[in-house]
Each structure stands twice: as structure tokens, then as C-alpha cells.
Design a protein around this motif. Structure first.
Motif, PDB file in Angstrom:
ATOM      1  N   ARG A 237      -0.662  10.978  -1.353  1.00  0.00           N
ATOM      2  CA  ARG A 237       0.124   9.733  -1.481  1.00  0.00           C
ATOM      3  C   ARG A 237       0.406   9.054  -0.149  1.00  0.00           C
ATOM      4  O   ARG A 237       1.220   8.140  -0.086  1.00  0.00           O
ATOM      5  CB  ARG A 237       1.426   9.988  -2.225  1.00  0.00           C
ATOM      6  N   LYS A 238      -0.238   9.463   0.900  1.00  0.00           N
ATOM      7  CA  LYS A 238       0.024   8.830   2.199  1.00  0.00           C
ATOM      8  C   LYS A 238      -0.789   7.548   2.378  1.00  0.00           C
ATOM      9  O   LYS A 238      -0.622   6.838   3.377  1.00  0.00           O
ATOM     10  CB  LYS A 238      -0.267   9.818   3.335  1.00  0.00           C
ATOM     11  N   SER A 239      -1.634   7.246   1.453  1.00  0.00           N
ATOM     12  CA  SER A 239      -2.374   5.987   1.521  1.00  0.00           C
ATOM     13  C   SER A 239      -2.768   5.567   0.106  1.00  0.00           C
ATOM     14  O   SER A 239      -2.752   6.383  -0.822  1.00  0.00           O
ATOM     15  CB  SER A 239      -3.620   6.132   2.393  1.00  0.00           C
ATOM     16  N   SER A 240      -3.081   4.284  -0.014  1.00  0.00           N
ATOM     17  CA  SER A 240      -3.547   3.764  -1.294  1.00  0.00           C
ATOM     18  C   SER A 240      -4.503   2.613  -1.030  1.00  0.00           C
ATOM     19  O   SER A 240      -4.552   2.070   0.091  1.00  0.00           O
ATOM     20  CB  SER A 240      -2.381   3.310  -2.167  1.00  0.00           C
ATOM     21  N   THR A 241      -5.266   2.259  -2.056  1.00  0.00           N
ATOM     22  CA  THR A 241      -6.233   1.182  -1.927  1.00  0.00           C
ATOM     23  C   THR A 241      -6.149   0.284  -3.154  1.00  0.00           C
ATOM     24  O   THR A 241      -6.207   0.775  -4.287  1.00  0.00           O
ATOM     25  CB  THR A 241      -7.670   1.722  -1.799  1.00  0.00           C
ATOM     26  N   LEU A 242      -5.991  -0.998  -2.909  1.00  0.00           N
ATOM     27  CA  LEU A 242      -6.057  -1.980  -3.990  1.00  0.00           C
ATOM     28  C   LEU A 242      -7.510  -2.418  -4.119  1.00  0.00           C
ATOM     29  O   LEU A 242      -8.134  -2.803  -3.126  1.00  0.00           O
ATOM     30  CB  LEU A 242      -5.175  -3.189  -3.682  1.00  0.00           C
TER      31      LEU A 242
ATOM     32  N   ASN B 290      -1.590   2.137   4.370  1.00  0.00           N
ATOM     33  CA  ASN B 290      -1.122   3.450   4.802  1.00  0.00           C
ATOM     34  C   ASN B 290       0.386   3.534   4.684  1.00  0.00           C
ATOM     35  O   ASN B 290       1.100   2.606   5.066  1.00  0.00           O
ATOM     36  CB  ASN B 290      -1.544   3.725   6.253  1.00  0.00           C
ATOM     37  N   HIS B 291       0.860   4.625   4.142  1.00  0.00           N
ATOM     38  CA  HIS B 291       2.299   4.837   3.990  1.00  0.00           C
ATOM     39  C   HIS B 291       2.588   6.315   4.186  1.00  0.00           C
ATOM     40  O   HIS B 291       2.946   7.028   3.242  1.00  0.00           O
ATOM     41  CB  HIS B 291       2.815   4.326   2.636  1.00  0.00           C
ATOM     42  N   SER B 292       2.442   6.768   5.421  1.00  0.00           N
ATOM     43  CA  SER B 292       2.515   8.194   5.714  1.00  0.00           C
ATOM     44  C   SER B 292       3.916   8.783   5.517  1.00  0.00           C
ATOM     45  O   SER B 292       4.060   9.991   5.364  1.00  0.00           O
ATOM     46  CB  SER B 292       2.035   8.462   7.142  1.00  0.00           C
TER      47      SER B 292
END
Lengths: 111, 113
Positions: free
Chosen positions: A68-73, A23-25
Motif C-alpha cells: 500500500r505504499k504506492s498506487s497507480t491510476l 507514492n504514499h510511503s
């Protein structure tokens, strides 16, 4: 530097897909999302990075939310060798070159 | 193998002493970065050099210094060592001064007794 939040630990089984969230809000429009991992007793190694679109390479895929507030590897088929600490890092395209590491997610792979 | 080499692999020394850690970047890489990894602080950026010039500074103590030589190898000097300086020290390199991927060496494990 914008902050990222990751689970402290995750567990998965060998040969199964693994989804590692981040998460990168407070991400800004010029922040790239980078993933590095650190295998036991080794230095960190680059995994993948992206800005807005989903990205694929031979190691993994990166899925970025529309806001773009979250991402998943995504590791498509985990192996024992994928057991590592995974770091999600934001890097401003115009900012400092240093990597700012958080606590990361410790991934355990069960045979 | 990232192509970045670091020596020595392990170093044991006493408080008050001075040590030098060495890093050779990947062939062609002009940027060198130093990071410290300790149990309580995690991985922290110390300093960056690009083509011999200091480019960015992080949480580097005044007792620590670094330089990059004309052949692009770099040295990190740690002096007046304290117990708390015990850590893994990583060197990384990249081909430019900006947002390029960083390639990390295997690290030097420093133990201060």
C-alpha cells in the motif's frame, strides 16, 4: 494527513493507456486512496477510490501495491477529454472529511 | 454537471469590500464544503457544514465566514478583501458528514483590484 507524491506532469497519446503513479510511503492502515481530477476551468471531480484491493469503475482502474505504499491510476484508453490535473489523496476513514489536495499530475493527451 | 450550483460565476471588486458567494448543494446532500484555489497555494479546504452546523474548519481567515441555511444552501462571506484573496472558490457537497464522495460546483472566480 499522510503525504502523497506524484509526478508534476505526464504526457500520453489519444487512445493509449495511461498509468498515473502515486507514492504514499507513510500511509496508515485506515487511509483510503482517493483520486480526483480537475479538467480545465472546472471544479474537481471524483474518479475512484480504494483501500487494499484493486478497483475498477467506468472511468478508470486503481491498482494498489501489496504494501500500500504506492498506487497507480489507470486510464485504459485516453481521450482528449482526459487531459486534466489528477490528484491522489489519502483520507483516514475515521478522520476529517476534508480533501487535502497536493500539486497533482498535469496530464496532457496528444491527438 | 455535478448538480452543485454556484453563483456568481465571476466577481470583480475592490480592496476593502465585502462579497457573498452562494452555493446550492446536490439535491439530498447535507454536507457543504468550501475550498479556495489560488495559483500559489493550490486547492485548500476552508470550512465544512453539515445539516446547518459547522463541522470542520480549515485554513479559513477570520475575515471570512460561512453559514448553511435550513434549505441547505450555503453562503461564504468574504470581507475586508485584499489583493491576495483573488482566487477560485469552489463549493462541494456530499450526502453525509463522513467519507462520502464530494461533488464540486463550477466555482466562483473572484478578482480583487
Amino acid at each position: 494527513d499522510a503525504k502523497t507524491t506524484q509526478p508534476n506532469s505526464m504526457e500520453s497519446n489519444e487512445e493509449e493507456p495511461v498509468h498515473l503513479p502515486c507514492n504514499h510511503s507513510t500511509i496508515s492502515g485506515t487511509d483510503y486512496i482517493h483520486w480526483y481530477r480537475q479538467l480545465p476551468s472546472q471544479g474537481p471531480e471524483y474518479v475512484i477510490h480504494g483501500l487494499t484491493s484493486n478497483v475498477n469503475n467506468r472511468m478508470a482502474s486503481l491498482a494498489i501495491a501489496e504494501d500500500r505504499k504506492s498506487s497507480t491510476l489507470i486510464l485504459h484508453r485516453a481521450t482528449l477529454r482526459d487531459a486534466a490535473v489528477y490528484y491522489c489523496i489519502l483520507r483516514d476513514v475515521a478522520g476529517a472529511q476534508k480533501l487535502v489536495f497536493g500539486q497533482g499530475t498535469r496530464l496532457t493527451i496528444n491527438p | 454537471d455535478s448538480g452543485v450550483t454556484q453563483t456568481p460565476k465571476h466577481l470583480i471588486t475592490a480592496t476593502g469590500q465585502r462579497v457573498t458567494l452562494r452555493c446550492s448543494p446536490r439535491s439530498g446532500d447535507l454536507s457543504v464544503y468550501w475550498y479556495q484555489q489560488s495559483l500559489d497555494q493550490g486547492l485548500q479546504f476552508l470550512i465544512q457544514y453539515y445539516n446547518g452546523e459547522e463541522r470542520a474548519k480549515g485554513n479559513i481567515l477570520e475575515r471570512f465566514s460561512a453559514q448553511q441555511f435550513p434549505d441547505l444552501h450555503s453562503e461564504l462571506n468574504l470581507s475586508s478583501l485584499e489583493l491576495g484573496d483573488s482566487a477560485l472558490y469552489f463549493c462541494a457537497s456530499s450526502d453525509g458528514p463522513h467519507q462520502e464522495t464530494q461533488y464540486f460546483g463550477p466555482g466562483t472566480r473572484l478578482l480583487v483590484l
